[in-house]
Scaffold this motif. Structure first.
Motif, PDB file in Angstrom:
ATOM      1  N   TYR A  91      -1.560 150.009  97.501  1.00  0.00           N
ATOM      2  CA  TYR A  91      -1.529 148.559  97.687  1.00  0.00           C
ATOM      3  C   TYR A  91      -2.753 147.978  96.991  1.00  0.00           C
ATOM      4  N   THR A  92      -2.786 146.684  96.830  1.00  0.00           N
ATOM      5  CA  THR A  92      -3.946 146.021  96.250  1.00  0.00           C
ATOM      6  C   THR A  92      -4.597 145.144  97.304  1.00  0.00           C
ATOM      7  N   GLN A  93      -5.897 144.979  97.185  1.00  0.00           N
ATOM      8  CA  GLN A  93      -6.646 144.229  98.182  1.00  0.00           C
ATOM      9  C   GLN A  93      -7.505 143.188  97.482  1.00  0.00           C
ATOM     10  N   LEU A  94      -7.379 141.939  97.915  1.00  0.00           N
ATOM     11  CA  LEU A  94      -8.189 140.865  97.359  1.00  0.00           C
ATOM     12  C   LEU A  94      -8.967 140.219  98.490  1.00  0.00           C
ATOM     13  N   ASN A  95     -10.267 140.381  98.503  1.00  0.00           N
ATOM     14  CA  ASN A  95     -11.137 139.739  99.486  1.00  0.00           C
ATOM     15  C   ASN A  95     -11.676 138.463  98.873  1.00  0.00           C
ATOM     16  N   TYR A  96     -11.501 137.378  99.582  1.00  0.00           N
ATOM     17  CA  TYR A  96     -11.760 136.053  99.021  1.00  0.00           C
ATOM     18  C   TYR A  96     -12.830 135.358  99.841  1.00  0.00           C
ATOM     19  N   ASN A  97     -13.838 134.837  99.183  1.00  0.00           N
ATOM     20  CA  ASN A  97     -14.925 134.167  99.873  1.00  0.00           C
ATOM     21  C   ASN A  97     -14.851 132.670  99.600  1.00  0.00           C
ATOM     22  N   GLY A  98     -13.962 132.017 100.342  1.00  0.00           N
ATOM     23  CA  GLY A  98     -13.793 130.586 100.148  1.00  0.00           C
ATOM     24  C   GLY A  98     -12.701 130.064 101.054  1.00  0.00           C
ATOM     25  N   PRO A  99     -12.670 128.766 101.282  1.00  0.00           N
ATOM     26  CA  PRO A  99     -11.659 128.189 102.183  1.00  0.00           C
ATOM     27  C   PRO A  99     -10.276 128.157 101.549  1.00  0.00           C
ATOM     28  N   PHE A 100      -9.273 128.373 102.376  1.00  0.00           N
ATOM     29  CA  PHE A 100      -7.883 128.240 101.954  1.00  0.00           C
ATOM     30  C   PHE A 100      -7.342 126.959 102.578  1.00  0.00           C
ATOM     31  N   ASN A 101      -7.215 125.891 101.781  1.00  0.00           N
ATOM     32  CA  ASN A 101      -6.584 124.681 102.313  1.00  0.00           C
ATOM     33  C   ASN A 101      -5.072 124.845 102.257  1.00  0.00           C
ATOM     34  N   SER A 102      -4.347 123.825 102.690  1.00  0.00           N
ATOM     35  CA  SER A 102      -2.889 123.941 102.783  1.00  0.00           C
ATOM     36  C   SER A 102      -2.248 124.203 101.419  1.00  0.00           C
ATOM     37  N   PHE A 103      -2.810 123.655 100.362  1.00  0.00           N
ATOM     38  CA  PHE A 103      -2.243 123.852  99.028  1.00  0.00           C
ATOM     39  C   PHE A 103      -2.421 125.300  98.569  1.00  0.00           C
ATOM     40  N   LYS A 104      -3.600 125.846  98.822  1.00  0.00           N
ATOM     41  CA  LYS A 104      -3.871 127.231  98.426  1.00  0.00           C
ATOM     42  C   LYS A 104      -3.025 128.194  99.253  1.00  0.00           C
ATOM     43  N   LEU A 105      -2.838 127.888 100.539  1.00  0.00           N
ATOM     44  CA  LEU A 105      -2.024 128.754 101.392  1.00  0.00           C
ATOM     45  C   LEU A 105      -0.578 128.780 100.914  1.00  0.00           C
ATOM     46  N   ARG A 106      -0.013 127.614 100.616  1.00  0.00           N
ATOM     47  CA  ARG A 106       1.381 127.572 100.169  1.00  0.00           C
ATOM     48  C   ARG A 106       1.549 128.279  98.827  1.00  0.00           C
ATOM     49  N   GLU A 107       0.571 128.145  97.958  1.00  0.00           N
ATOM     50  CA  GLU A 107       0.617 128.848  96.680  1.00  0.00           C
ATOM     51  C   GLU A 107       0.602 130.360  96.897  1.00  0.00           C
ATOM     52  N   THR A 108      -0.231 130.801  97.834  1.00  0.00           N
ATOM     53  CA  THR A 108      -0.383 132.232  98.084  1.00  0.00           C
ATOM     54  C   THR A 108       0.857 132.839  98.724  1.00  0.00           C
ATOM     55  N   PHE A 109       1.491 132.103  99.630  1.00  0.00           N
ATOM     56  CA  PHE A 109       2.627 132.638 100.384  1.00  0.00           C
ATOM     57  C   PHE A 109       3.985 132.213  99.813  1.00  0.00           C
ATOM     58  N   ALA A 110       3.998 131.635  98.621  1.00  0.00           N
ATOM     59  CA  ALA A 110       5.247 131.107  98.054  1.00  0.00           C
ATOM     60  C   ALA A 110       6.318 132.175  97.888  1.00  0.00           C
ATOM     61  N   ALA A 111       5.930 133.421  97.689  1.00  0.00           N
ATOM     62  CA  ALA A 111       6.909 134.492  97.460  1.00  0.00           C
ATOM     63  C   ALA A 111       7.473 135.062  98.744  1.00  0.00           C
ATOM     64  N   ALA A 112       6.928 134.679  99.897  1.00  0.00           N
ATOM     65  CA  ALA A 112       7.362 135.261 101.173  1.00  0.00           C
ATOM     66  C   ALA A 112       8.684 134.660 101.640  1.00  0.00           C
ATOM     67  N   ASP A 113       9.591 135.519 102.082  1.00  0.00           N
ATOM     68  CA  ASP A 113      10.845 135.053 102.686  1.00  0.00           C
ATOM     69  C   ASP A 113      10.651 134.731 104.161  1.00  0.00           C
ATOM     70  N   LEU A 114       9.766 135.455 104.811  1.00  0.00           N
ATOM     71  CA  LEU A 114       9.493 135.284 106.238  1.00  0.00           C
ATOM     72  C   LEU A 114       7.990 135.313 106.460  1.00  0.00           C
ATOM     73  N   VAL A 115       7.480 134.302 107.153  1.00  0.00           N
ATOM     74  CA  VAL A 115       6.072 134.279 107.529  1.00  0.00           C
ATOM     75  C   VAL A 115       5.987 134.177 109.047  1.00  0.00           C
ATOM     76  N   LEU A 116       5.333 135.154 109.665  1.00  0.00           N
ATOM     77  CA  LEU A 116       5.061 135.118 111.095  1.00  0.00           C
ATOM     78  C   LEU A 116       3.572 134.889 111.286  1.00  0.00           C
ATOM     79  N   ALA A 117       3.230 134.023 112.229  1.00  0.00           N
ATOM     80  CA  ALA A 117       1.827 133.701 112.465  1.00  0.00           C
ATOM     81  C   ALA A 117       1.486 133.879 113.933  1.00  0.00           C
ATOM     82  N   ASN A 118       0.276 134.314 114.194  1.00  0.00           N
ATOM     83  CA  ASN A 118      -0.229 134.317 115.562  1.00  0.00           C
ATOM     84  C   ASN A 118      -0.478 132.863 115.939  1.00  0.00           C
TER      85      ASN A 118
END
Length: 389
Positions: A91-118
């Protein structure tokens, strides 16, 4: 009374282009926050669902870690790096040091068919509520979060719903209610929801090219008793909800009813611009894109492509029998390919085949490779005429 400043701001907003926004929540199109239980229970439930669905769908999980001790950060981040990328072989691992706003989150998860959140820490546009007798106060604090509850789960110590849940979710008696250990029913709920969310499939006939090699409009060639652009639209009709003929803006009024046209809004990009224009119009729908210069194409090849469509990948395409590359102009492009296409364009690429080669796709062998033959020159036109006799 509206202030002058507010009026000016409103006028500014009116100048923005009216774009159709994809139906994302905080992360993706299909997302659920699991709320009400201990974090360990939520994580375990998410593990069970993801384990069952991951062979067929791309699944993602959202959670929060409370420990903010910088010494526990990966070394490069602790030393000031913006992000750190590691290829871990499996697998690949990307550790990111910065805030994820709503735009960055949607960009990151755009390929997901199912997202489960705590849901104890991360809201989503739909919710699954777990009823624990000893977690009543904790759940009550989050009652405003329950905007779209779709399933209720009862823990071992729970006999019925709390009154404040019934008040906050007036349709509660219409919802599926399961015990927390009824794993198969819970998984089946999510499977059915994803099946219902399968993107609608439209057809797009690419007929906006200038046909410079042919010397005349390829879309106007009469191979099958009518102009080829209309024949291809008819061919797509049985497999699609709606079919559009892609064209340049100056060609739009030449498309005769009842055929529908979709003019390019991404100009001078050829087929790439046509595909992007279709997604700009309907970003939550899939597009079966077919070039108009495929005179040998039949329902057999289209039917095989649609039957083997894989919505979990960016696209479903045929492999070329000539160079083993994907054939981009008889391909089903899923909604998740839209941001991918835009990202390639931002990097200076406008070749749909390059996108397919470098993306997660489903690649099929054509039942009859000859049907994928395209015609671009007068010489190829004559050969195709002989093949159709």
């Amino acid at each position: 009374m509206i202030s002058e400043e507010h009026n000016k701001e409103g006028k500014k907003h009116q100048k923005h282009a009216k774009l159709v926004r994809p139906a994302f929540g905080n992360y993706g199109r299909n997302e659920w926050a699991i709320v009400g239980g201990p974090c360990t229970t939520i994580k375990f439930l998410a593990d069970q669902v993801i384990s069952a669905l991951s062979p067929d769908y791309k699944c993602a999980y959202i959670d929060t870690t409370h420990n903010d001790d910088v010494t526990l950060m990966p070394a490069k981040l602790a030393n000031g790096a913006f992000f750190e990328y590691n290829d871990q072989v499996n697998y690949t691992q990307l550790n990111y040091n910065g805030p994820f706003n709503s735009f960055k989150l949607r960009e990151t998860f755009a390929a997901a068919d199912l997202v489960l959140a705590n849901g104890n820490h991360n809201p989503a546009k739909a919710q699954v509520v777990i009823i624990y007798e000893n977690k009543k106060a904790s759940l009550q604090k989050r009652v405003e979060q329950l905007s779209n509850v779709q399933m209720i789960l009862l823990a071992d110590n729970a006999a019925e719903l709390f009154d404040f849940i019934k008040e906050a979710v007036p349709y509660w008696n219409e919802l599926p209610v399961y015990r927390l250990d009824e794993t198969e029913k819970i998984v089946d709920f999510f499977r059915k929801q994803l099946h219902k969310a399968k993107p609608k499939l439209n057809g797009l006939v690419l007929a906006g090219g200038k046909s410079e090699r042919m010397g005349f409009d390829k879309g106007s060639v009469n191979w099958h008793g009518k102009e080829q652009r209309y024949h291809m639209a008819d061919l797509l009709n049985p497999f699609c909800e709606e079919v559009f003929i892609s064209c340049r803006p100056d060609q739009q009024f030449g498309i005769v009813p009842p055929y529908l046209s979709l003019p390019d809004t991404f100009l001078d990009l050829g087929p790439y611009g046509a595909i992007l224009s279709a997604f700009r119009e309907r970003p939550d729908e899939a597009w079966l894109v077919v070039a108009c210069d495929l005179p040998l194409l039949t329902e057999k090849s289209l039917g095989h492509l649609v039957e083997n469509r894989n919505v979990a990948t960016n696209a479903t395409a045929y492999q070329s029998s000539f160079n083993d590359f994907p054939e981009p102009l008889i391909t089903i492009w899923e909604p998740k390919s839209y941001p991918v296409l835009l990202s390639f364009l931002a990097q200076g690429y406008s070749c749909p085949r390059k996108v397919l080669i470098n993306s997660d796709i489903t690649l099929l062998n054509a039942p009859d490779p000859e049907e994928l033959t395209n015609v671009n020159t007068p010489e190829e036109l004559e050969k195709a005429k002989l093949a159709l006799q």
